[in-house]
Scaffold this active site. Structure first.
Site, mmCIF file in Angstrom:
data_model
loop_
_atom_site.group_PDB
_atom_site.id
_atom_site.type_symbol
_atom_site.label_atom_id
_atom_site.label_comp_id
_atom_site.label_asym_id
_atom_site.label_seq_id
_atom_site.Cartn_x
_atom_site.Cartn_y
_atom_site.Cartn_z
ATOM 1 N N VAL A 125 0.907 -1.149 0.000
ATOM 2 C CA VAL A 125 0.000 0.000 0.000
ATOM 3 C C VAL A 125 0.949 1.201 0.000
ATOM 4 C CG1 VAL A 125 -1.794 1.255 1.251
ATOM 5 C CG2 VAL A 125 -1.815 -1.254 1.227
ATOM 6 N N PRO A 126 1.137 1.822 -1.161
ATOM 7 C CA PRO A 126 2.287 2.712 -1.390
ATOM 8 C C PRO A 126 2.203 4.095 -0.754
ATOM 9 C CG PRO A 126 0.916 2.645 -3.333
ATOM 10 C CD PRO A 126 0.313 1.667 -2.358
ATOM 11 N N CYS A 127 2.289 4.147 0.553
ATOM 12 C CA CYS A 127 2.249 5.434 1.247
ATOM 13 C C CYS A 127 3.484 6.272 0.936
ATOM 14 C CB CYS A 127 2.075 5.231 2.744
ATOM 15 S SG CYS A 127 3.214 4.078 3.484
ATOM 16 N N HIS A 128 4.541 5.637 0.426
ATOM 17 C CA HIS A 128 5.744 6.389 0.067
ATOM 18 C C HIS A 128 5.503 7.316 -1.128
ATOM 19 C CE1 HIS A 128 5.834 2.626 -2.261
ATOM 20 N NE2 HIS A 128 6.434 3.332 -3.209
#
Length: 161
Positions: A125-128
C-alpha cells in the site's frame, strides 16, 4: 498471527499474516509503528509466499502493482485513505491535499497524513508515493531515506515504460 522476516534492498521486512494467512502487516526495520512481539505472533518463514515473490519482483523492477489479498486493520477513514494510496501509479506521487480532495474531504490533508502514517502494509500500500504540497519528501514511518529509495526505484522503472 504469524510473521516472517525477509531481506530487501531497503533492509529487513517483516510480513505479518492473520489466522487466514492474509497479509495484514508489512513493516520495515525501525518502522515508527512496529508492532510488539505479541502482535506479530510466531515466526514462520514459510508464510506469505505470494507476497515474498511479488516483493522480489517489485525490487527487481519487474512489478509495479501488487495483487495480494490484504487485511489491514484500521478505521473506515484509514481504509479509505489506504485504498486511495493504492490507486497512485508507480513512478508518480500525489500530495496529501490531492488525496484529501479526491476523497471529497478537501482541507483534511492532516488527517490523510495521520492515516497514511498508520498504514500497516507499507510498500504494497504505497504510502511512500505521498509528498508535501511543495513536492518535498515529508514523513514516512519507515524513514525518509527509504521513501527516497522507493521513489527513485519506481522512477527508474517508469523511465523505461
Amino acid at each position: 498471527m504469524k510473521h516472517r522476516v525477509i531481506g530487501s534492498p531497503v533492509g529487513p521486512l517483516t510480513l505479518v499474516v492473520d489466522d487466514r494467512g492474509v497479509l495484514c502487516g508489512l513493516y520495515t526495520d525501525g518502522h515508527k509503528h512496529f508492532p510488539d512481539a505479541a502482535a506479530l505472533g510466531v515466526r514462520d518463514d514459510t508464510i506469505a509466499e505470494d507476497a515474498v515473490t511479488q516483493l522480489g519482483e517489485y525490487f527487481a523492477g519487474d512489478r509495479t502493482r501488487f495483487d495480494l489479498d490484504l487485511a489491514p486493520r484500521g478505521t473506515e477513514f484509514q481504509h479509505e485513505v489506504w485504498r486511495a494510496l493504492s490507486t497512485i501509479p508507480a513512478g508518480e506521487t500525489r500530495t496529501y491535499g490531492q488525496v484529501a480532495a479526491g476523497l471529497g474531504r478537501p482541507g483534511s490533508s492532516r488527517a490523510v497524513g495521520a492515516a497514511t502514517g498508520r498504514n500497516p502494509i507499507s510498500i504494497v500500500v504505497p504510502c511512500h508515493r505521498l509528498v508535501g504540497s511543495t513536492g518535498s519528501l515529508t514523513g514516512y514511518a519507515g524513514g525518509i531515506e527509504r521513501k527516497r529509495w522507493l521513489l527513485d526505484h519506481e522512477a527508474a522503472g517508469s523511465a523505461g515504460r
